[in-house]
Scaffold this motif. Structure first.
Motif, PDB file in Angstrom:
ATOM      1  N   ALA A 148     -80.612  -2.692  36.853  1.00 31.42           N
ATOM      2  CA  ALA A 148     -79.249  -2.703  37.390  1.00 31.42           C
ATOM      3  C   ALA A 148     -78.190  -2.829  36.304  1.00 31.42           C
ATOM      4  N   SER A 149     -78.512  -3.530  35.212  1.00 33.27           N
ATOM      5  CA  SER A 149     -77.502  -3.800  34.187  1.00 33.27           C
ATOM      6  C   SER A 149     -77.019  -2.545  33.481  1.00 33.27           C
ATOM      7  N   THR A 150     -77.853  -1.491  33.478  1.00 28.34           N
ATOM      8  CA  THR A 150     -77.463  -0.257  32.785  1.00 28.34           C
ATOM      9  C   THR A 150     -77.517   0.963  33.702  1.00 28.34           C
ATOM     10  N   SER A 151     -77.489   0.737  35.002  1.00 28.52           N
ATOM     11  CA  SER A 151     -77.654   1.846  35.948  1.00 28.52           C
ATOM     12  C   SER A 151     -76.444   2.005  36.852  1.00 28.52           C
ATOM     13  N   ILE A 152     -76.271   3.229  37.326  1.00 23.83           N
ATOM     14  CA  ILE A 152     -75.277   3.552  38.336  1.00 23.83           C
ATOM     15  C   ILE A 152     -75.962   4.466  39.345  1.00 23.83           C
ATOM     16  N   SER A 153     -75.691   4.270  40.614  1.00 21.79           N
ATOM     17  CA  SER A 153     -76.330   5.108  41.625  1.00 21.79           C
ATOM     18  C   SER A 153     -75.737   6.511  41.572  1.00 21.79           C
ATOM     19  N   PRO A 154     -76.495   7.522  41.985  1.00 25.54           N
ATOM     20  CA  PRO A 154     -75.945   8.880  42.013  1.00 25.54           C
ATOM     21  C   PRO A 154     -74.678   8.991  42.856  1.00 25.54           C
ATOM     22  N   ASP A 155     -74.627   8.273  43.972  1.00 27.87           N
ATOM     23  CA  ASP A 155     -73.433   8.344  44.826  1.00 27.87           C
ATOM     24  C   ASP A 155     -72.208   7.762  44.119  1.00 27.87           C
ATOM     25  N   THR A 156     -72.394   6.620  43.459  1.00 26.66           N
ATOM     26  CA  THR A 156     -71.265   6.016  42.749  1.00 26.66           C
ATOM     27  C   THR A 156     -70.861   6.880  41.562  1.00 26.66           C
ATOM     28  N   PHE A 157     -71.851   7.446  40.876  1.00 27.26           N
ATOM     29  CA  PHE A 157     -71.543   8.338  39.761  1.00 27.26           C
ATOM     30  C   PHE A 157     -70.720   9.529  40.249  1.00 27.26           C
ATOM     31  N   GLU A 158     -71.089  10.083  41.394  1.00 25.85           N
ATOM     32  CA  GLU A 158     -70.311  11.208  41.930  1.00 25.85           C
ATOM     33  C   GLU A 158     -68.890  10.774  42.265  1.00 25.85           C
ATOM     34  N   SER A 159     -68.720   9.545  42.753  1.00 26.28           N
ATOM     35  CA  SER A 159     -67.362   9.076  43.049  1.00 26.28           C
ATOM     36  C   SER A 159     -66.531   8.978  41.775  1.00 26.28           C
ATOM     37  N   HIS A 160     -67.160   8.578  40.665  1.00 21.95           N
ATOM     38  CA  HIS A 160     -66.457   8.569  39.381  1.00 21.95           C
ATOM     39  C   HIS A 160     -66.007   9.976  39.008  1.00 21.95           C
ATOM     40  N   MET A 161     -66.936  10.933  39.123  1.00 20.82           N
ATOM     41  CA  MET A 161     -66.628  12.296  38.709  1.00 20.82           C
ATOM     42  C   MET A 161     -65.567  12.926  39.615  1.00 20.82           C
ATOM     43  N   ALA A 162     -65.629  12.625  40.901  1.00 12.93           N
ATOM     44  CA  ALA A 162     -64.618  13.152  41.826  1.00 12.93           C
ATOM     45  C   ALA A 162     -63.241  12.617  41.464  1.00 12.93           C
ATOM     46  N   TYR A 163     -63.172  11.339  41.111  1.00 16.55           N
ATOM     47  CA  TYR A 163     -61.893  10.750  40.710  1.00 16.55           C
ATOM     48  C   TYR A 163     -61.387  11.399  39.418  1.00 16.55           C
ATOM     49  N   LEU A 164     -62.276  11.575  38.455  1.00 17.25           N
ATOM     50  CA  LEU A 164     -61.875  12.203  37.197  1.00 17.25           C
ATOM     51  C   LEU A 164     -61.353  13.617  37.428  1.00 17.25           C
ATOM     52  N   SER A 165     -61.984  14.335  38.339  1.00 18.62           N
ATOM     53  CA  SER A 165     -61.572  15.723  38.584  1.00 18.62           C
ATOM     54  C   SER A 165     -60.157  15.811  39.139  1.00 18.62           C
ATOM     55  N   LYS A 166     -59.710  14.762  39.820  1.00 14.44           N
ATOM     56  CA  LYS A 166     -58.377  14.770  40.429  1.00 14.44           C
ATOM     57  C   LYS A 166     -57.299  14.191  39.520  1.00 14.44           C
ATOM     58  N   HIS A 167     -57.685  13.266  38.640  1.00 13.44           N
ATOM     59  CA  HIS A 167     -56.670  12.502  37.916  1.00 13.44           C
ATOM     60  C   HIS A 167     -56.765  12.603  36.396  1.00 13.44           C
ATOM     61  N   HIS A 168     -57.816  13.200  35.880  1.00 11.84           N
ATOM     62  CA  HIS A 168     -58.017  13.237  34.431  1.00 11.84           C
ATOM     63  C   HIS A 168     -58.537  14.605  34.001  1.00 11.84           C
ATOM     64  N   THR A 169     -58.492  14.839  32.705  1.00 10.75           N
ATOM     65  CA  THR A 169     -59.081  16.043  32.127  1.00 10.75           C
ATOM     66  C   THR A 169     -60.290  15.625  31.306  1.00 10.75           C
ATOM     67  N   VAL A 170     -61.463  16.058  31.717  1.00  9.23           N
ATOM     68  CA  VAL A 170     -62.687  15.722  30.986  1.00  9.23           C
ATOM     69  C   VAL A 170     -62.864  16.727  29.856  1.00  9.23           C
ATOM     70  N   ILE A 171     -62.990  16.219  28.645  1.00 12.58           N
ATOM     71  CA  ILE A 171     -63.128  17.070  27.467  1.00 12.58           C
ATOM     72  C   ILE A 171     -64.445  16.771  26.762  1.00 12.58           C
ATOM     73  N   ALA A 172     -64.857  17.676  25.901  1.00  8.39           N
ATOM     74  CA  ALA A 172     -66.080  17.478  25.127  1.00  8.39           C
ATOM     75  C   ALA A 172     -65.850  16.431  24.044  1.00  8.39           C
ATOM     76  N   LEU A 173     -66.905  15.719  23.695  1.00 12.89           N
ATOM     77  CA  LEU A 173     -66.806  14.728  22.628  1.00 12.89           C
ATOM     78  C   LEU A 173     -66.381  15.383  21.317  1.00 12.89           C
ATOM     79  N   THR A 174     -66.863  16.584  21.065  1.00  8.90           N
ATOM     80  CA  THR A 174     -66.486  17.282  19.832  1.00  8.90           C
ATOM     81  C   THR A 174     -64.983  17.547  19.785  1.00  8.90           C
ATOM     82  N   GLN A 175     -64.389  17.910  20.917  1.00  9.51           N
ATOM     83  CA  GLN A 175     -62.942  18.142  20.953  1.00  9.51           C
ATOM     84  C   GLN A 175     -62.191  16.853  20.667  1.00  9.51           C
TER      85      GLN A 175
END
Length: 375
Positions: free
Chosen positions: A59-86
């Motif tokens: 649990a200390s280093t895990s996130i459920s797939p559903d919660t992970f998707e909620s993170h990504m959905a939020y990022l898609s609406k409010h942030h711009t995800v860029i590559a680490l190289t950029q």
């Protein structure tokens, strides 16, 4: 299993929640300029750190797939995800970035990244980086195989160095005169394996467990690598490229409500710290630590946007004594440090950007009596 100690987990969690509560409470006290200068936000990014995406892992280093998707959905609406190289190229080269940019990274190369995270990331078209240990790849069922790594790389996933075998890089560093040569040989062998297997050598190194000291950080710079830690904070033009911060976003840090505040953080423009080496020889911390705020040669006026008099610093979930002057923040540690990893987090409101905070994290590392560091 690579996980943090219960003590450090609880302390960091208390500290994070204390910071976020006070940040939210003080938001209304920050006045926004009529026409905020967004140049600061265009030279700033936040790097997120994940490990497992699964409900069947620690649990200390895990996130459920559903919660992970909620993170990504939020990022898609409010942030711009860029590559680490950029992000790295912009921070080191002075180029601008999209406002509210975010980078997604994973450590350790677990197979559930492919099975559970990759489809979600592909759905949103998000780039991401996985820091892997080449000797662990294909070694057991939890890990990706080289065939899977190759297929993911061909789909645009970036892979980078996490040492050959997830060693504690600071073990015996205070007694073994050959310590640095030994650990750097490990890093170079891992980088060579990545080059051979994936065809790319970025010379990015994520420190296992986030542990580093001054000699190791200096070697990272000499070898023209970029280092990544596990202490929190945003990344900006004055960030130390030998140990760039990343916000953990799994386990107790997976709550989206608190993550939103971190995603809006700005890198504190620290041009000097009185902490030379974060790896200490005893549990007694420096009596005080002073951070100097400035702009250096960035060509940006970042420092004037920091509401320095409203700085607050936290250790182990508790607010600690802090004094400020026109361009300095001094915090005072009056308690012994635990064995392993700990950190002080300092935040200060932005004058021009309501609800946004400058963030700086100072990690500390203390070995046990045998000169080793706990998982």
């Amino acid at each position: 299993m690579k996980c943090i100690t219960l003590f450090s987990l609880c302390a960091c969690l208390r500290s994070t929640y204390a910071i976020l509560i006070l940040l939210l409470a003080s938001t209304t006290a920050v006045s926004a300029a009529d026409t905020p200068d967004n140049s600061v936000l265009k030279h700033n990014t936040v790097i997120l750190l994940y490990h497992h995406v699964s409900e069947e892992t620690p649990a200390s280093t895990s996130i459920s797939p559903d919660t992970f998707e909620s993170h990504m959905a939020y990022l898609s609406k409010h942030h711009t995800v860029i590559a680490l190289t950029q992000a790295v190229d912009a921070i080191t080269g002075g180029a601008s970035l999209p406002e509210n940019s975010v980078v997604i990274t994973f450590d350790d190369g677990y197979a559930n990244i492919l099975h559970n995270a990759h489809p979600i990331l592909a759905k949103y078209g998000f780039p991401y980086t996985v820091f892997i240990n080449p000797n662990e790849i294909g070694a057991h069922r939890q890990q990706l195989t080289w065939q899977q790594v190759d297929a993911m790389h061909n789909e645009g996933v970036t892979f980078a160095n996490h040492t050959l075998d997830h060693i504690h890089m600071l073990d015996n560093s205070q007694t073994n005169t050959h310590w640095l040569a030994d650990v750097w040989q490990n890093v170079e062998q891992a980088e060579a394996t990545l080059k051979d297997k994936v065809g790319v050598s970025l010379q990015y190194l994520a420190y296992p467990f986030g542990e580093f000291n001054e000699p190791l950080a200096a070697q990272v710079k000499r070898a023209n690598y970029i280092g990544f830690g596990q202490h929190s904070g945003a990344v900006g033009p004055l960030s130390d490229t030998s140990a760039l911060p990343r916000f953990p976003a799994a386990g107790p840090y997976s709550n989206l409500a608190t993550l939103k505040t971190k995603l809006k953080s700005i890198a504190m423009p620290v041009v000097n710290s009185t902490v030379v080496n974060p790896a200490l020889t005893s549990h007694t911390p420096p009596a005080s630590v002073t951070l100097t705020i400035g702009n250096a040669d960035t060509g940006l006026d970042i420092a004037s946007d920091v509401s320095i008099t409203q700085t607050q610093c936290f250790f182990g979930g508790e607010k600690i004594s802090t004094k400020t002057s026109s361009n300095k923040i001094t915090f005072y540690l009056e308690t012994q440090l635990p064995t392993g990893r700990s950190r002080v987090n300092c935040t200060a409101p932005s004058k021009a950007h309501r609800g946004r905070y400058y963030w700086y994290s100072q990690p500390f590392f203390v070995a046990n009596e045998q000169g080793r560091y706990p998982d």
